[in-house]
Enzyme design. Structure first.
Site, PDB file in Angstrom:
ATOM      1  CG  HIS A  55      -1.978  -1.056   1.193  1.00 35.23           C
ATOM      2  ND1 HIS A  55      -3.264  -0.859   0.748  1.00 35.23           N
ATOM      3  CD2 HIS A  55      -1.916  -2.360   1.567  1.00 35.23           C
ATOM      4  CE1 HIS A  55      -3.952  -1.992   0.860  1.00 35.23           C
ATOM      5  NE2 HIS A  55      -3.158  -2.919   1.347  1.00 35.23           N
ATOM      6  CG  ASN A 128      -8.099  -4.061   1.129  1.00 34.75           C
ATOM      7  OD1 ASN A 128      -7.335  -3.092   1.238  1.00 34.75           O
ATOM      8  ND2 ASN A 128      -7.685  -5.304   1.223  1.00 34.75           N
TER       9      ASN A 128
HETATM   10  C1  HEM Z   1      -1.856 -11.150   7.394  1.00 29.89           C
HETATM   11  C2  HEM Z   1      -2.382 -10.238   6.600  1.00 29.89           C
HETATM   12  C3  HEM Z   1      -1.838  -8.857   6.470  1.00 29.89           C
HETATM   13  C4  HEM Z   1      -0.652  -8.326   6.866  1.00 29.89           C
HETATM   14  C5  HEM Z   1       0.497  -9.011   7.608  1.00 29.89           C
HETATM   15  C6  HEM Z   1      -0.638  -6.932   6.458  1.00 29.89           C
HETATM   16  C7  HEM Z   1       0.404  -6.061   6.665  1.00 29.89           C
HETATM   17  C8  HEM Z   1       0.436  -4.746   6.274  1.00 29.89           C
HETATM   18  C9  HEM Z   1       1.535  -3.846   6.460  1.00 29.89           C
HETATM   19  C10 HEM Z   1       2.851  -4.211   7.153  1.00 29.89           C
HETATM   20  C11 HEM Z   1       1.175  -2.636   5.978  1.00 29.89           C
HETATM   21  C12 HEM Z   1       2.026  -1.366   5.958  1.00 29.89           C
HETATM   22  C13 HEM Z   1       1.759  -0.602   7.223  1.00 29.89           C
HETATM   23  C14 HEM Z   1       2.623   0.635   7.374  1.00 29.89           C
HETATM   24  O1  HEM Z   1       3.771   0.656   6.930  1.00 29.89           O
HETATM   25  O2  HEM Z   1       2.117   1.612   7.980  1.00 29.89           O
HETATM   26  C15 HEM Z   1      -0.161  -2.765   5.469  1.00 29.89           C
HETATM   27  C16 HEM Z   1      -0.892  -1.752   4.914  1.00 29.89           C
HETATM   28  C17 HEM Z   1      -2.234  -1.855   4.641  1.00 29.89           C
HETATM   29  N1  HEM Z   1      -3.020  -2.983   4.714  1.00 29.89           N
HETATM   30 FE1  HEM Z   1      -2.432  -4.804   5.260  1.00 29.89          FE
HETATM   31  N2  HEM Z   1      -1.813  -6.647   5.833  1.00 29.89           N
HETATM   32  C18 HEM Z   1      -2.586  -7.787   5.828  1.00 29.89           C
HETATM   33  C19 HEM Z   1      -3.848  -7.929   5.327  1.00 29.89           C
HETATM   34  C20 HEM Z   1      -4.670  -6.882   4.995  1.00 29.89           C
HETATM   35  C21 HEM Z   1      -6.092  -6.965   4.814  1.00 29.89           C
HETATM   36  C22 HEM Z   1      -6.919  -8.244   4.975  1.00 29.89           C
HETATM   37  C23 HEM Z   1      -6.522  -5.708   4.545  1.00 29.89           C
HETATM   38  C24 HEM Z   1      -7.899  -5.194   4.289  1.00 29.89           C
HETATM   39  C25 HEM Z   1      -8.989  -5.824   4.665  1.00 29.89           C
HETATM   40  C26 HEM Z   1      -5.371  -4.834   4.548  1.00 29.89           C
HETATM   41  C27 HEM Z   1      -5.394  -3.472   4.323  1.00 29.89           C
HETATM   42  C28 HEM Z   1      -4.304  -2.638   4.383  1.00 29.89           C
HETATM   43  C29 HEM Z   1      -4.359  -1.224   4.098  1.00 29.89           C
HETATM   44  C30 HEM Z   1      -5.583  -0.424   3.687  1.00 29.89           C
HETATM   45  C31 HEM Z   1      -3.063  -0.731   4.258  1.00 29.89           C
HETATM   46  C32 HEM Z   1      -2.597   0.697   4.037  1.00 29.89           C
HETATM   47  C33 HEM Z   1      -2.841   1.522   5.286  1.00 29.89           C
HETATM   48  C34 HEM Z   1      -2.388   2.942   5.034  1.00 29.89           C
HETATM   49  O3  HEM Z   1      -3.018   3.610   4.201  1.00 29.89           O
HETATM   50  O4  HEM Z   1      -1.406   3.360   5.671  1.00 29.89           O
HETATM   51  N3  HEM Z   1      -4.254  -5.571   4.822  1.00 29.89           N
HETATM   52  N4  HEM Z   1      -0.580  -4.067   5.633  1.00 29.89           N
END
Ligand code: HEM
Length: 482
Positions: A55, A128
């Site tokens: 992201h 999402n």
């Molecule tokens: C085991 C599953 C998942 C892991 C380990 C994971 C991990 C991460 C990580 C490490 C980030 C970056 C965070 C940062 O640097 O601030 C991120 C961003 C993000 N993830 Fe996940 N994620 C997972 C599943 C999901 C799912 C299921 C969704 C939505 C339903 C999701 C939505 C998002 C969104 C929207 C962002 C961006 C947030 C922002 O705008 O700063 N992720 N994710």
């Protein structure tokens, strides 16, 4: 005395010349005593921080949430109690796989993250634009993301890698169908729905528990973009979605979403026909209709992108009393992942950055670390006899009854195909044709025939017509995918 608008160094000293380095004579060399030059070059070298590991490309805006329906029967969460209550918030929309300079209109799932600054601390819904996710075990997340990102040898995005992973992970079928449908390229961040995706737990002030699913439904209507326009914009305006959102807010055309929830009584949730802790599955709106909660309005652009978007740190672990995680394994993994990522990306005191600070006071015994600020001489240990902050027993989480043996278990709900089939059958003829065309354009690039066959077999299991159309489009025989 320094006057307003006087140029200064970072330490506030007046700065006499920002155009010419200090040199020995007009033709140089440059003097090391020119500390403004050294400071300027040194600071520039430190301007970039690690981008989000996923992201990375995104943008967002600020606004408020207004509660139109009191939810105190289901949750004691402050922001959902008291009709008419307004809670300030910040959002960030993003794409998943691309780096921070990636074109906005590439086919991808879009992030939909909201931070509510409630009276009880920050509450984040990090969702999402899709109600489900690709995988249902956090252990698979790094592998899944590797397959979406760049090939380790060529350093280019690879259809082979992504379809290799998907075809060998049948639980991805539902989300892959959504991604390959029209919704894979939204026309605007303003014209997509948002979902919490996981099942969460709500608890009211009597201690009664409910499971909930969040749905932000766009009041602008869902609009998507054709492949042709998306491809053109990848070149003409790679920041198209970012510009579109920013400009609409500058022009006071404020986007809004209606927040709905599906509320599922606790025991019913545990015994639902699908595993409601499996984020690859949805809860039918026929079984649990949407209940309106309130309005989210975005009416202010960030003043400074870096401080309000790059330094912004969301986490599914940012919960407030009345809202708790469910047993969803992916959610449980995410409770760790985000704050860990923030510490790496922004530092141990990322939560002291302006955009991450709650509106209420922060009182605890954490101290120091890089960039720490805002602490006085009060006690930094507990227990103490000097009137330090004390625990809030009413904030304790509600119990779940658990039984069974520890182990590495496969999901107990192994139906990976029904939901994709149901979705396929909801599409009209045009949507079905475009879905198959998109699969052909993407899966069709894969070199391995085995991967194509394996994936087409899963489309066939979801719905024979779906599978047969894909097989025909890919030049496979229908017999080999049955
Ligand atoms: C085991 C599953 C998942 C892991 C380990 C994971 C991990 C991460 C990580 C490490 C980030 C970056 C965070 C940062 O640097 O601030 C991120 C961003 C993000 N993830 Fe996940 N994620 C997972 C599943 C999901 C799912 C299921 C969704 C939505 C339903 C999701 C939505 C998002 C969104 C929207 C962002 C961006 C947030 C922002 O705008 O700063 N992720 N994710």
């Amino acid at each position: 005395m320094i006057m307003s608008k006087d140029l200064t160094t970072s330490e506030g000293q007046p700065w006499s010349d920002n155009q010419h380095s200090q040199t020995a004579g007009q033709r140089g060399p440059v003097l090391i005593q020119d500390y403004q030059l050294l400071e300027k070059l040194a600071h520039f070298n430190r301007e970039r921080i690690p981008e989000r590991v996923v992201h990375a490309k995104g943008s967002g805006a600020k606004g408020y949430f207004e509660l139109t329906h009191d939810m105190s029967a289901y949750t004691k969460a402050d922001l959902f109690n008291g009709k008419g209550k307004k809670t300030p918030l910040i959002t960030r929309f993003s794409q998943v796989a691309g780096e921070s300079g990636y074109p906005d209109t590439y086919r991808d799932v879009r992030g939909f993250a909201v931070k509510f600054y409630t009276q009880d601390g920050n509450y984040d819904i990090v969702g999402n634009n899709t109600p489900v996710f690709f995988i249902n075990d956090p252990l698979k997340f790094p592998d899944f993301i590797h397959s979406q990102k760049r090939d380790p040898k060529t350093h280019t995005r690879s259809q082979d890698m992504q379809w290799d992973f998907w075809s060998h992970s049948p639980e991805t079928l539902h989300q892959v169908t959504i991604l390959m449908s029209d919704r894979g390229i939204p026309a605007s961040y303003r014209t997509m729905h948002g979902y919490g995706s996981h099942t969460f737990k709500w608890v009211n002030d009597k201690g009664e528990q409910f499971f909930v699913k969040y749905h932000f439904r766009t009041n602008q209507g869902v609009h998507n973009m054709s492949n042709e326009l998306a491809a053109k914009l990848c070149g003409d305006d790679p920041d198209y979605l970012q510009n579109e959102l920013f400009n609409s807010i500058e022009e006071k055309d404020f986007p809004s979403w209606t927040l709905y929830v599906q509320v599922i009584p606790y025991e019913e949730g545990l015994n639902y026909k699908h595993d409601i802790f499996d984020v690859t599955k949805v809860v039918s709106q026929k079984d649990y209709p949407l209940m309106e909660v309130g309005q989210m309005v975005l009416n202010e652009n960030p003043e400074n992108y870096f401080e309000e978007m790059e330094e912004l740190a969301f986490s599914p672990a940012n919960l407030v009393p009345g809202i708790e995680p469910s047993a969803d394994k992916v959610l449980q993994g995410r409770l760790f992942g985000y704050k860990d990522a923030a510490r790496y990306r922004l530092g141990a005191n990322y939560d002291q950055l302006k955009v991450n600070r709650p509106v209420n006071e922060v009182n605890n015994y954490h101290r120091d670390g890089f960039m720490s600020q805002g602490h006085d001489g009060s006690a930094n240990y507990e227990p103490n006899s000097v009137n330090g902050p004390t625990e809030v027993p009413s904030a304790k989480t509600t119990p779940d009854q658990l039984a069974g043996e520890t182990g590495h278990f496969k999901p107990y709900d192994t139906d990976n195909v029904s939901a994709a089939g149901e979705l396929y059958r909801l599409f009209d003829e045009g949507e079905k044709e475009r879905l198959v065309e998109n699969i052909k354009n993407n899966l069709g690039q894969v070199k391995s025939r085995d991967i194509k066959v394996l994936e087409a077999k899963q489309f066939y299991q979801a719905d024979p017509e779906y599978g047969e159309s894909v097989a025909t489009a890919l030049g496979l025989s229908v017999d080999e995918i049955k």
